[in-house]
Design a protein around this motif. Structure first.
Motif, short mmCIF file in Angstrom:
data_model
loop_
_atom_site.label_atom_id
_atom_site.label_comp_id
_atom_site.label_asym_id
_atom_site.label_seq_id
_atom_site.Cartn_x
_atom_site.Cartn_y
_atom_site.Cartn_z
N LYS A 30 37.64 -41.27 -10.33
CA LYS A 30 37.19 -41.96 -9.35
C LYS A 30 35.82 -42.43 -9.23
CE LYS A 30 36.63 -38.08 -6.17
NZ LYS A 30 37.25 -37.41 -5.08
N ILE A 31 35.43 -43.68 -8.55
CA ILE A 31 34.33 -44.29 -8.55
C ILE A 31 33.98 -44.44 -7.04
CG2 ILE A 31 35.05 -46.46 -9.27
CD1 ILE A 31 32.40 -46.88 -10.42
N ARG A 32 32.57 -44.25 -6.79
CA ARG A 32 32.28 -44.64 -5.20
C ARG A 32 31.39 -45.38 -5.47
NH1 ARG A 32 27.79 -43.42 -2.53
NH2 ARG A 32 27.24 -41.84 -3.85
N CYS A 33 31.22 -46.68 -4.63
CA CYS A 33 30.26 -47.52 -4.78
C CYS A 33 29.68 -47.76 -3.17
CB CYS A 33 30.37 -48.99 -5.16
SG CYS A 33 29.15 -50.10 -5.18
N ALA A 34 28.60 -47.45 -2.98
CA ALA A 34 28.28 -47.44 -1.37
C ALA A 34 29.03 -46.47 -0.61
CB ALA A 34 28.15 -48.72 -0.75
N ASN A 35 29.56 -46.75 0.29
CA ASN A 35 30.51 -45.72 1.10
C ASN A 35 32.17 -46.00 0.96
OD1 ASN A 35 30.94 -48.15 2.45
ND2 ASN A 35 30.14 -47.19 4.33
N ARG A 79 37.04 -45.77 -5.12
CA ARG A 79 38.27 -46.47 -5.68
C ARG A 79 38.30 -45.75 -7.04
NH1 ARG A 79 37.78 -52.91 -4.63
NH2 ARG A 79 37.42 -52.74 -2.33
N SER A 80 39.87 -45.82 -7.57
CA SER A 80 40.14 -45.55 -8.83
C SER A 80 40.51 -46.76 -9.60
CB SER A 80 41.34 -44.69 -8.67
OG SER A 80 40.84 -43.40 -7.84
N TRP A 81 40.44 -46.49 -10.89
CA TRP A 81 40.72 -47.27 -11.99
C TRP A 81 42.48 -47.47 -12.22
CZ3 TRP A 81 36.91 -43.81 -12.70
CH2 TRP A 81 35.83 -44.54 -12.71
N VAL A 108 41.07 -55.17 -13.64
CA VAL A 108 39.51 -55.01 -13.32
C VAL A 108 39.11 -54.87 -11.84
CG1 VAL A 108 37.84 -56.80 -13.41
CG2 VAL A 108 39.62 -56.83 -15.29
N LEU A 109 38.29 -53.95 -11.92
CA LEU A 109 37.45 -53.74 -10.90
C LEU A 109 36.20 -54.30 -10.76
CD1 LEU A 109 37.79 -49.82 -10.18
CD2 LEU A 109 38.91 -51.72 -8.70
N ILE A 110 35.72 -54.93 -9.76
CA ILE A 110 34.41 -55.55 -9.94
C ILE A 110 33.52 -54.92 -8.47
CG2 ILE A 110 33.29 -57.79 -9.67
CD1 ILE A 110 35.79 -58.92 -10.23
#
Length: 699
Positions: free
Chosen positions: A642-647, A650-652, A657-659
């Motif tokens: 998983k990846i967190r951006c700000a608060n 999400r997962s791939w 494509v995730l942006i």
């Protein structure tokens, strides 16, 4: 003796008798109000009853008048003969208050300054530095013990008018780039106009194209080439939008507010002494040339100083003035060649016999700065070393020398310099923040925190820099100190960060800012469709490259991992294609070449990224808000990644494509049982204009 009579007529006791008989017969009052012709004559001459006249006689008055007149004449002759007053200087100072443009200061000028008369359209204006100089002259003028209120009021109004002209008529603007500029605060103007100097006596390096870079990477500029900026890997950037002061300061952090700093009276800097004995004999000629430079007549000033150098080759001040003019001309013409001449002339000025120490220091400091501007880091370092040898007790120069070593990637030498400074001046904030930075670069995270924190809290010049807030917060995050976000908040309030979450330091103002984006929002839908349609082709070429025997996947070396194994294989870097790498993934490279928004993105990369189980990437931010980052899932475990951006986390997904905007804080976990492979594609921020995409320096 007969009593004196009042000068208006009547006897000495007439007024009392008149008042005593005021209620008496009319004849008495009538006689009191009239006077004889003789009495009128006495009143006319102001005389006495016995015929003597009161006051000074006509002859005596004339005699005294002649004496005073002759004294005035001889005083004027003495003033002129013995040259007691420098009339040119007086007229020059009064000329500042010439408000109606007639070339002198008179009653009409006073009326204009007091608001009693409209200012003439031909009014003279002055550059900010001259207006400030005149303001300082007024402040430094000795006040009399009994100064008149009217004079004070006039001076106050004149002073306010001068200040208004400084702030409204001479707004400065960035010289070279819309977004990013090198500091152009010229120490050329650090000295006062020469006519106000104190009268007491006083006593190139080779450019390395393969310049080694250190953790605190340097941005150097010149007038012909694009500015070089650090890659994402260094993550130590100079803020393009740095603001020195803050309007709001967090209560939890003990940093002096701007208001508190303003309450403290500023220490008046000593005016540098730039004239030796010989230069004082040609002061008028030097002043005339300097006035041309101050008024922006650069070409004329260059010619004037060149003539002075030709006539007086032994004059340090003439040589220094020539260097300043060449420096200004280089900026005006954006010419590296002229700037190189200025650098050489600064050296000549500092090397002349009998050069005043202040002039030597200013010349060499400016030389070092301009060498750095051109990227001549070795030459700048040699200049700084010479400065420290000449002025060993000046800790400011030692601090500059430490920065010089950092720019060369010699952190160990820089560390020794700052240790020496802190041994002598333990509270030097500049030395503390840089020493703390070096400790953090050495991964001595906990040790770096007090130096960074105390250095910022000192409020010393050079400490209110986004890099130090960035690294202090980052260090605190890594040791689990919850105060990290308080420092990020302070950095945001002081203008170093766009927000607590978005902490990139190379920014273009006004761009849309949000952590997560959709393809439609970016406008790059064709690129996204192409990536998702061909994801298996991209995946297969990536898997072929994963053979470690070829050594194409390189371990992440940015010190972003808390633990684990994370490697990358780069196809494009800073808008430049890696031809050798593309031989390992030829179809993928061919696919991408039709999309200039990514292959031409000089602030981004295109690369494969593989992360193995048990990896955690610290919270971090990218260097700029000028790009968006696309992640195409290639090999994604069913859970644990998983990846967190700000608060938002999400997962791939494979083939999707995730942006996100990586200038926002993001963090990655890989807790799966097998590797995760993604394809990273950076694109220009969609709101950047074509001109900005062409001109923005690479990162």
């Amino acid at each position: 003796m007969a009593p004196r009579k009042n000068a208006k007529g009547g006897g000495g006791n007439s007024s009392s008798s008149g008042s005593g008989s005021g209620s008496g017969s009319p004849s008495t009052g009538s006689s009191g109000s009239s006077s004889s012709p003789g009495a009128r004559r006495e009143a006319k001459h102001g005389g006495h009853k016995n015929g003597r006249r009161g006051g000074i006689s006509g002859g005596s008055f004339f005699t005294w008048f002649m004496v005073i007149a002759l004294l005035g004449v001889w005083t004027s002759v003495a003033v002129v003969w013995f040259d007691l007053v420098d009339y040119e200087e007086v007229l020059g100072k009064l000329g500042v208050y010439d408000a109606d443009g007639d070339g002198d200061f008179d009653v009409d000028d006073a009326k204009v300054l007091l608001g009693l008369k409209e200012r003439s359209t031909s009014e003279r204006t002055f550059p900010p530095e001259e207006a400030e100089t005149q303001a300082e002259l007024e402040e430094q003028a000795p006040e009399g013990a009994e100064a008149q209120n009217v004079e004070d009021e006039v001076k106050e109004q004149i002073q306010s008018l001068l200040q208004e002209s400084v702030h409204t008529d001479h707004d400065t603007e960035d010289s070279y780039h819309v977004e990013e500029t090198a500091s152009q605060n010229h120490p050329n103007d650090a000295e006062e106009v020469m006519s106000e100097q104190e009268s007491s006596d006083h006593g190139e390096a080779v450019t390395d194209d393969g310049l080694q870079q250190h953790a605190e990477e340097v941005r150097h500029e010149d007038y012909d080439e694009p500015v070089y900026e650090p890659s994402e890997n260094e993550r130590i950037e100079i803020s393009d939008n740095a603001i020195d002061d803050s309007n709001i300061i967090s209560e939890e952090i003990n940093v002096a507010s701007v208001e508190e700093q303003q309450d403290t009276p500023p220490v008046k800097k000593k005016k540098p002494k730039l004239l030796n004995k010989f230069d004082k004999t040609i002061k008028a000629e030097l002043d005339a040339a300097e006035k041309l430079r101050k008024r922006g007549k650069i070409e004329e000033a260059v010619s004037a100083f060149e003539e002075l150098v030709r006539r007086y080759p032994q004059s340090p001040r003439a040589r220094y003035g020539k260097a300043q003019c060449e420096d200004d001309l280089a900026e005006k013409q954006r010419s590296n060649e002229v700037l190189r001449r200025a650098i050489e002339t600064y050296q000549e000025a500092a090397s002349l016999p009998d050069a005043p120490t202040d002039l030597v220091k200013l010349s060499l400091k400016r030389r070092s700065e301009r060498q750095q501007f051109l990227g001549h880091m070795r030459g700048s370092l040699l200049t700084l070393q010479r400065l420290v040898q000449l002025f060993p007790s000046d800790t400011t120069l030692k601090n500059d020398l430490g920065v010089g070593y950092l720019l060369m990637g010699d952190n160990d030498s820089a560390k020794k310099v700052y240790e020496e400074v802190l041994n002598v001046t333990p509270n030097d904030g500049f030395a503390k923040v840089h020493y703390g930075f070096i400790l953090k670069a050495q991964n001595r995270i906990a040790e770096s925190i007090p130096y960074l924190k105390e250095g910022i809290e000192s409020g010393d010049p050079g400490t209110d820099d986004g890099r130090f807030y960035f690294h202090l917060g980052d260090a605190m995050q890594r040791v689990g100190n919850k105060e990290a976000y308080k420092w990020y908040e302070l950095g945001h309030k002081r203008g170093h960060f766009a927000s607590v979450w978005q902490r990139s330091l190379y920014n273009v103002n006004g761009l849309k800012a949000q952590p997560w984006w959709t393809p439609r929002e970016t406008g790059y839908t064709e690129l996204v469709k192409s990536l998702e349609r061909n994801w298996k082709l991209i995946r297969d070429e990536g898997l072929m490259v994963m053979d470690k025997a070829k050594g194409l996947f390189l371990p992440e070396d940015e010190n972003l991992r808390e633990k684990g194994d994370w490697s990358q294989f780069t196809l494009w870097q800073q808008g430049r294609k890696n031809e050798n790498a593309c031989k390992g993934a030829p179809k993928t490279c061919t696919l991408l070449e039709k999309f200039s928004e990514t292959t031409g993105c000089r602030r981004g990369q295109i690369k494969y990224s593989i992360m193995h189980p048990g990896t955690h990437v610290w919270p971090h931010t990218g260097p700029t808000n000028c790009r968006l980052r696309m992640h195409l899932g290639l090999v994604i475990p069913k859970e644990g990644c998983k990846i967190r951006c700000a608060n938002e986390t999400r997962s791939w997904e494979e083939g999707k494509v995730l942006i996100f905007d990586d200038s926002f804080e993001h963090e990655v976990w890989q807790d799966a049982s097998s590797f995760r492979l993604i394809f990273i594609v950076d694109v220009w921020h969609p709101e950047l204009t074509p001109q900005q995409r062409r001109s923005l320096p690479a990162i």
